[in-house]
Scaffold this motif. Structure first.
Motif, PDB file in Angstrom:
ATOM      1  N   GLY A 133       0.248   2.581   3.686  1.00  0.00           N
ATOM      2  CA  GLY A 133       1.251   2.044   4.601  1.00  0.00           C
ATOM      3  C   GLY A 133       1.592   0.586   4.389  1.00  0.00           C
ATOM      4  O   GLY A 133       2.179  -0.054   5.257  1.00  0.00           O
ATOM      5  N   ARG A 134       1.251   0.062   3.216  1.00  0.00           N
ATOM      6  CA  ARG A 134       1.485  -1.358   2.960  1.00  0.00           C
ATOM      7  C   ARG A 134       2.842  -1.641   2.341  1.00  0.00           C
ATOM      8  O   ARG A 134       3.358  -2.764   2.469  1.00  0.00           O
ATOM      9  N   ILE A 135       3.412  -0.675   1.629  1.00  0.00           N
ATOM     10  CA  ILE A 135       4.759  -0.815   1.072  1.00  0.00           C
ATOM     11  C   ILE A 135       5.522   0.480   1.325  1.00  0.00           C
ATOM     12  O   ILE A 135       4.925   1.515   1.610  1.00  0.00           O
ATOM     13  N   ARG A 136       6.845   0.398   1.191  1.00  0.00           N
ATOM     14  CA  ARG A 136       7.698   1.578   1.331  1.00  0.00           C
ATOM     15  C   ARG A 136       7.686   2.383   0.034  1.00  0.00           C
ATOM     16  O   ARG A 136       7.394   1.852  -1.041  1.00  0.00           O
ATOM     17  N   PHE A 137       8.067   3.644   0.120  1.00  0.00           N
ATOM     18  CA  PHE A 137       8.102   4.525  -1.036  1.00  0.00           C
ATOM     19  C   PHE A 137       8.989   3.953  -2.143  1.00  0.00           C
ATOM     20  O   PHE A 137       8.618   3.971  -3.312  1.00  0.00           O
ATOM     21  N   ASP A 138      10.163   3.441  -1.767  1.00  0.00           N
ATOM     22  CA  ASP A 138      11.090   2.931  -2.781  1.00  0.00           C
ATOM     23  C   ASP A 138      10.582   1.670  -3.471  1.00  0.00           C
ATOM     24  O   ASP A 138      11.103   1.286  -4.512  1.00  0.00           O
ATOM     25  N   ALA A 187       9.752  -0.607  -7.877  1.00  0.00           N
ATOM     26  CA  ALA A 187       9.892  -2.053  -8.072  1.00  0.00           C
ATOM     27  C   ALA A 187       8.582  -2.682  -8.535  1.00  0.00           C
ATOM     28  O   ALA A 187       8.584  -3.535  -9.422  1.00  0.00           O
ATOM     29  N   VAL A 188       7.469  -2.263  -7.953  1.00  0.00           N
ATOM     30  CA  VAL A 188       6.164  -2.785  -8.381  1.00  0.00           C
ATOM     31  C   VAL A 188       5.926  -2.433  -9.846  1.00  0.00           C
ATOM     32  O   VAL A 188       5.535  -3.285 -10.651  1.00  0.00           O
ATOM     33  N   LEU A 203       2.408  -8.416  -6.195  1.00  0.00           N
ATOM     34  CA  LEU A 203       3.724  -7.924  -5.790  1.00  0.00           C
ATOM     35  C   LEU A 203       3.614  -7.140  -4.477  1.00  0.00           C
ATOM     36  O   LEU A 203       4.443  -7.302  -3.588  1.00  0.00           O
ATOM     37  N   VAL A 204       2.607  -6.317  -4.373  1.00  0.00           N
ATOM     38  CA  VAL A 204       2.401  -5.549  -3.142  1.00  0.00           C
ATOM     39  C   VAL A 204       2.198  -6.503  -1.959  1.00  0.00           C
ATOM     40  O   VAL A 204       2.795  -6.314  -0.887  1.00  0.00           O
ATOM     41  N   GLN A 205       1.399  -7.530  -2.142  1.00  0.00           N
ATOM     42  CA  GLN A 205       1.170  -8.493  -1.051  1.00  0.00           C
ATOM     43  C   GLN A 205       2.472  -9.146  -0.626  1.00  0.00           C
ATOM     44  O   GLN A 205       2.692  -9.367   0.564  1.00  0.00           O
ATOM     45  N   ARG A 206       3.327  -9.435  -1.584  1.00  0.00           N
ATOM     46  CA  ARG A 206       4.601 -10.086  -1.279  1.00  0.00           C
ATOM     47  C   ARG A 206       5.505  -9.172  -0.458  1.00  0.00           C
ATOM     48  O   ARG A 206       6.270  -9.624   0.381  1.00  0.00           O
TER      49      ARG A 206
END
Length: 92
Positions: free
Chosen positions: A43-48, A52-53, A86-89
């Motif tokens: 739940g830390r980033i969206r699927f889309d 990008a990552v 990138l995920v943290q951002r």
């Protein structure tokens, strides 16, 4: 098997491209994808943002041809660090 719809599964084309180009790219892609998918499932980033990552990790990692297990492991660690930042951002 039928070829997948690359417009729907655009992230798959990125994986195929990494495989075609070879060298360090498949390792970088795999490491980034593992970090991105774990972040999505957590739940830390969206699927889309998985795409990008992966794409940005490939862009930010220096292309090489690892010739030892140690260099391959170092490359994997570097890609995971880039993907993690990138995920943290972009945390949701």
């Amino acid at each position: 098997f039928e070829k997948p719809d690359m417009k729907t599964f655009y992230g798959l084309e990125l994986a195929y491209e990494a495989g075609r180009k070879g060298g360090s790219l498949p390792t970088v892609f795999n490491a980034a994808n593992e970090i991105a998918v774990a972040a999505f499932l957590g739940g830390r980033i969206r699927f889309d943002q998985i795409f990008a990552v992966n794409a940005q990790t490939l862009e930010q990692t220096v292309f090489s041809t690892p010739d030892t297990l140690e260099s391959l492991m170092a490359l994997d660690a570097q890609a995971r660090t880039v993907a993690g930042s990138l995920v943290q951002r972009w945390q949701a």
